[in-house]
Motif scaffolding. Structure first.
Motif, PDB file in Angstrom:
ATOM      1  N   ALA A 135      -6.379   6.088  -2.388  1.00 27.50           N
ATOM      2  CA  ALA A 135      -6.988   4.787  -2.726  1.00 27.50           C
ATOM      3  C   ALA A 135      -6.226   4.218  -3.837  1.00 27.50           C
ATOM      4  CB  ALA A 135      -8.497   5.006  -2.933  1.00 27.50           C
ATOM      5  N   ASP A 136      -5.736   4.937  -4.813  1.00 31.45           N
ATOM      6  CA  ASP A 136      -4.860   4.313  -5.786  1.00 31.45           C
ATOM      7  C   ASP A 136      -3.698   3.593  -5.287  1.00 31.45           C
ATOM      8  OD1 ASP A 136      -6.781   5.402  -7.878  1.00 31.45           O
ATOM      9  OD2 ASP A 136      -5.800   7.369  -7.566  1.00 31.45           O
ATOM     10  N   VAL A 137      -3.015   4.405  -4.349  1.00 34.13           N
ATOM     11  CA  VAL A 137      -1.888   3.655  -3.696  1.00 34.13           C
ATOM     12  C   VAL A 137      -2.191   2.411  -2.895  1.00 34.13           C
ATOM     13  CG1 VAL A 137      -0.015   4.114  -2.235  1.00 34.13           C
ATOM     14  CG2 VAL A 137      -0.866   6.018  -3.707  1.00 34.13           C
ATOM     15  N   ASP A 138      -3.283   2.650  -2.035  1.00 36.62           N
ATOM     16  CA  ASP A 138      -3.532   1.276  -1.158  1.00 36.62           C
ATOM     17  C   ASP A 138      -3.814   0.387  -2.204  1.00 36.62           C
ATOM     18  OD1 ASP A 138      -3.183   2.946   0.690  1.00 36.62           O
ATOM     19  OD2 ASP A 138      -5.312   3.553   1.135  1.00 36.62           O
ATOM     20  N   SER A 139      -4.684   0.439  -3.204  1.00 33.52           N
ATOM     21  CA  SER A 139      -5.062  -0.630  -4.335  1.00 33.52           C
ATOM     22  C   SER A 139      -4.001  -1.242  -4.594  1.00 33.52           C
ATOM     23  CB  SER A 139      -6.118  -0.263  -5.300  1.00 33.52           C
ATOM     24  OG  SER A 139      -6.367  -1.289  -6.085  1.00 33.52           O
ATOM     25  N   ALA A 140      -3.022  -0.572  -5.218  1.00 36.28           N
ATOM     26  CA  ALA A 140      -1.731  -1.132  -5.647  1.00 36.28           C
ATOM     27  C   ALA A 140      -0.773  -1.934  -4.582  1.00 36.28           C
ATOM     28  CB  ALA A 140      -0.784   0.074  -6.335  1.00 36.28           C
ATOM     29  N   LEU A 141      -0.804  -1.255  -3.587  1.00 34.75           N
ATOM     30  CA  LEU A 141       0.351  -2.081  -2.552  1.00 34.75           C
ATOM     31  C   LEU A 141      -0.770  -3.550  -2.118  1.00 34.75           C
ATOM     32  CD1 LEU A 141       1.214   0.896  -0.235  1.00 34.75           C
ATOM     33  CD2 LEU A 141       2.525  -0.503  -1.578  1.00 34.75           C
ATOM     34  N   THR A 142      -1.828  -3.458  -1.892  1.00 37.22           N
ATOM     35  CA  THR A 142      -2.594  -4.654  -1.743  1.00 37.22           C
ATOM     36  C   THR A 142      -2.557  -5.847  -2.888  1.00 37.22           C
ATOM     37  OG1 THR A 142      -4.514  -3.445  -0.571  1.00 37.22           O
ATOM     38  CG2 THR A 142      -4.937  -5.546  -1.370  1.00 37.22           C
ATOM     39  N   HIS A 143      -2.492  -5.099  -4.069  1.00 35.49           N
ATOM     40  CA  HIS A 143      -2.471  -6.301  -5.123  1.00 35.49           C
ATOM     41  C   HIS A 143      -0.983  -6.627  -5.544  1.00 35.49           C
ATOM     42  CE1 HIS A 143      -6.620  -5.080  -5.550  1.00 35.49           C
ATOM     43  NE2 HIS A 143      -6.588  -6.332  -6.049  1.00 35.49           N
ATOM     44  N   ALA A 144      -0.028  -6.096  -4.853  1.00 35.98           N
ATOM     45  CA  ALA A 144       1.479  -6.265  -4.895  1.00 35.98           C
ATOM     46  C   ALA A 144       1.975  -6.600  -3.797  1.00 35.98           C
ATOM     47  CB  ALA A 144       2.142  -5.151  -5.595  1.00 35.98           C
ATOM     48  N   PRO A 145       1.672  -7.790  -3.113  1.00 38.76           N
ATOM     49  CA  PRO A 145       2.264  -8.369  -1.868  1.00 38.76           C
ATOM     50  C   PRO A 145       3.779  -8.705  -1.991  1.00 38.76           C
ATOM     51  CG  PRO A 145       0.971 -10.097  -3.127  1.00 38.76           C
ATOM     52  CD  PRO A 145       0.808  -9.154  -3.628  1.00 38.76           C
ATOM     53  N   ASP A 146       4.432  -8.977  -3.205  1.00 37.43           N
ATOM     54  CA  ASP A 146       5.745  -8.951  -3.325  1.00 37.43           C
ATOM     55  C   ASP A 146       6.624  -7.924  -3.105  1.00 37.43           C
ATOM     56  OD1 ASP A 146       4.561  -8.161  -5.725  1.00 37.43           O
ATOM     57  OD2 ASP A 146       6.229  -9.372  -6.904  1.00 37.43           O
ATOM     58  N   ALA A 147       5.764  -6.551  -3.236  1.00 39.02           N
ATOM     59  CA  ALA A 147       6.478  -5.227  -3.256  1.00 39.02           C
ATOM     60  C   ALA A 147       7.495  -5.130  -1.873  1.00 39.02           C
ATOM     61  CB  ALA A 147       5.453  -4.163  -3.400  1.00 39.02           C
ATOM     62  N   ARG A 148       8.552  -4.562  -2.168  1.00 41.77           N
ATOM     63  CA  ARG A 148       9.465  -4.454  -1.235  1.00 41.77           C
ATOM     64  C   ARG A 148      10.176  -2.823  -0.938  1.00 41.77           C
ATOM     65  NH1 ARG A 148       7.330  -7.990  -0.079  1.00 41.77           N
ATOM     66  NH2 ARG A 148       7.920 -10.236   0.307  1.00 41.77           N
ATOM     67  N   HIS A 149       9.657  -1.919  -2.083  1.00 39.64           N
ATOM     68  CA  HIS A 149      10.261  -0.696  -2.151  1.00 39.64           C
ATOM     69  C   HIS A 149       9.199   0.264  -2.901  1.00 39.64           C
ATOM     70  CE1 HIS A 149      13.416   2.468  -2.181  1.00 39.64           C
ATOM     71  NE2 HIS A 149      12.783   2.945  -3.366  1.00 39.64           N
ATOM     72  N   LEU A 150       9.071   1.379  -2.493  1.00 39.90           N
ATOM     73  CA  LEU A 150       8.170   2.389  -3.037  1.00 39.90           C
ATOM     74  C   LEU A 150       8.995   3.881  -3.412  1.00 39.90           C
ATOM     75  CD1 LEU A 150       4.507   3.406  -2.505  1.00 39.90           C
ATOM     76  CD2 LEU A 150       6.127   5.187  -2.584  1.00 39.90           C
ATOM     77  N   HIS A 151       9.086   3.995  -4.688  1.00 41.42           N
ATOM     78  CA  HIS A 151       9.670   5.090  -5.273  1.00 41.42           C
ATOM     79  C   HIS A 151       8.566   6.073  -5.773  1.00 41.42           C
ATOM     80  CE1 HIS A 151      12.715   7.464  -7.411  1.00 41.42           C
ATOM     81  NE2 HIS A 151      11.970   7.315  -8.499  1.00 41.42           N
ATOM     82  N   LEU A 152       8.455   7.520  -5.079  1.00 38.50           N
ATOM     83  CA  LEU A 152       7.713   8.354  -5.421  1.00 38.50           C
ATOM     84  C   LEU A 152       8.510   9.667  -6.029  1.00 38.50           C
ATOM     85  CD1 LEU A 152       5.153   9.837  -4.532  1.00 38.50           C
ATOM     86  CD2 LEU A 152       6.390  10.795  -2.533  1.00 38.50           C
ATOM     87  N   SER A 153       7.686   9.986  -7.183  1.00 34.69           N
ATOM     88  CA  SER A 153       8.105  11.297  -7.815  1.00 34.69           C
ATOM     89  C   SER A 153       7.594  12.401  -6.994  1.00 34.69           C
ATOM     90  CB  SER A 153       7.384  11.132  -9.301  1.00 34.69           C
ATOM     91  OG  SER A 153       7.312  12.421  -9.922  1.00 34.69           O
ATOM     92  N   ALA A 154       8.615  13.260  -6.785  1.00 36.13           N
ATOM     93  CA  ALA A 154       8.145  14.446  -5.898  1.00 36.13           C
ATOM     94  C   ALA A 154       7.180  15.424  -6.682  1.00 36.13           C
ATOM     95  CB  ALA A 154       9.627  15.077  -5.401  1.00 36.13           C
ATOM     96  N   TYR A 155       6.927  15.225  -8.093  1.00 36.38           N
ATOM     97  CA  TYR A 155       5.923  15.909  -8.712  1.00 36.38           C
ATOM     98  C   TYR A 155       4.457  15.838  -7.834  1.00 36.38           C
ATOM     99  CZ  TYR A 155       8.768  16.978 -12.823  1.00 36.38           C
ATOM    100  OH  TYR A 155       9.624  17.644 -13.437  1.00 36.38           O
TER     101      TYR A 155
END
Length: 299
Positions: free
Chosen positions: A120-140
């Motif tokens: 849900a943390d990820v979904d909320s951030a994506l919803t509130h950032a419509p200008d996002a074009r890339h997601l970078h994930l720390s493998a931790y």
């Protein structure tokens, strides 16, 4: 950086207790060091370095409902990071003890509230950032079973929304314990995988860096192997490769250098730069990082 595509960085935010040792660690005795408390965490560091380039970035993470957590969020907000960071009461803000010296660093980690990262943390951030074009994930996030679901969800949700994706392999010893085959299955078809020399050895086996990067493109579309002072290489699934030398600077502390490298590379690549240019810009920020004490950009 006007018009740049927003990057969503997902992963850890911690307090680093950084000890820059005066010499070799005297096990069982005393070693003089310069000690400071600083902001850390792989995703948070990368976000801070992106913000230092004025690249739009949102950090998705979890901290404790405590003073260290509030301080970590405040310092990131102050440098321009959009913090989609949740405060939770279930655990304190994470802490990492970093022993730095002789061109290397050793970390002792308590992930704390980072393990409470949720889909849900990820979904909320994506919803509130419509200008996002890339997601970078720390493998931790993937290497700890408590946050693994959120990490895997982040990659899937980004793909569903049409974002490109990248993963930083994070740390060699947890990768070794997990096993390369399982990790590579989780990141399969990610657009870009970044690994340092130790992580590449775990994930791709022996061989030179270019051979390792090429082998990793069997799972991901692009692979970068960082070699510290020897520079970095890039391999693409179609067989093309690129290399860039390291920038020669006095090394004070290598903490966060890989996170800075990732920020420089991603800020260029998401704007359409070719691999060689992206590697060069990654190396530039990495050089600033190793000449600076701490994992964050200098003030």
């Amino acid at each position: 950086m006007s018009g740049a595509a927003r990057i969503i960085a997902v992963g850890d935010i911690v307090t680093d207790v950084l000890a820059v040792l005066s010499g070799p660690l005297a096990t069982g005795s005393d070693t003089p060091a310069d000690i400071q408390l600083t902001g850390g965490g792989q995703a948070a560091n990368t976000a801070a370095w992106l913000a230092s380039r004025r690249h739009p970035v949102t950090l998705v993470a979890v901290v404790g409902d405590d003073e260290p957590g509030r301080a970590r969020v405040a310092e990131l907000t102050a440098v321009g990071v959009d913090c989609a960071v949740r405060h939770c009461a279930e655990a304190p803000t994470g802490t990492v003890i970093v022993l730095a010296g002789q061109g290397d660093r050793t970390m002792v980690s308590e992930r704390g509230a980072n393990v409470w990262l949720a889909p849900a943390d990820v979904d909320s951030a994506l919803t509130h950032a419509p200008d996002a074009r890339h997601l970078h994930l720390s493998a931790y996030t993937l290497l700890d079973p408590r946050s693994r679901g959120a990490g895997r969800h982040a990659l899937a949700a980004a793909r569903e929304r049409g974002l490109t994706t990248s993963v930083d392999a994070a740390s060699a010893e947890p990768l070794r314990r997990l096993g390369a085959a399982l990790f590579l299955d989780w990141v399969r078809e990610v657009d870009l995988l970044l690994a340092n020399a130790d992580e590449a050895l775990v994930l791709a086996g022996t061989g030179n860096a270019l051979a390792q990067a090429a082998r990793l493109t069997g799972a991901v579309r692009h692979a970068v192997v960082k070699r510290g002072g020897a520079g970095a290489v890039w391999a693409t699934r179609d067989g093309t490769t690129a290399e860039a030398p390291a920038h020669r600077v006095p090394v004070r502390d290598v903490t966060g250098a890989g996170d800075a490298f990732a920020a420089g590379l991603l800020s260029a690549w998401v704007r359409g730069a070719d691999p060689a240019t992206a590697l060069t810009l990654g190396g530039e920020l990495g050089a600033v990082a190793v000449s600076t004490v701490g994992a964050r950009p200098p003030a």
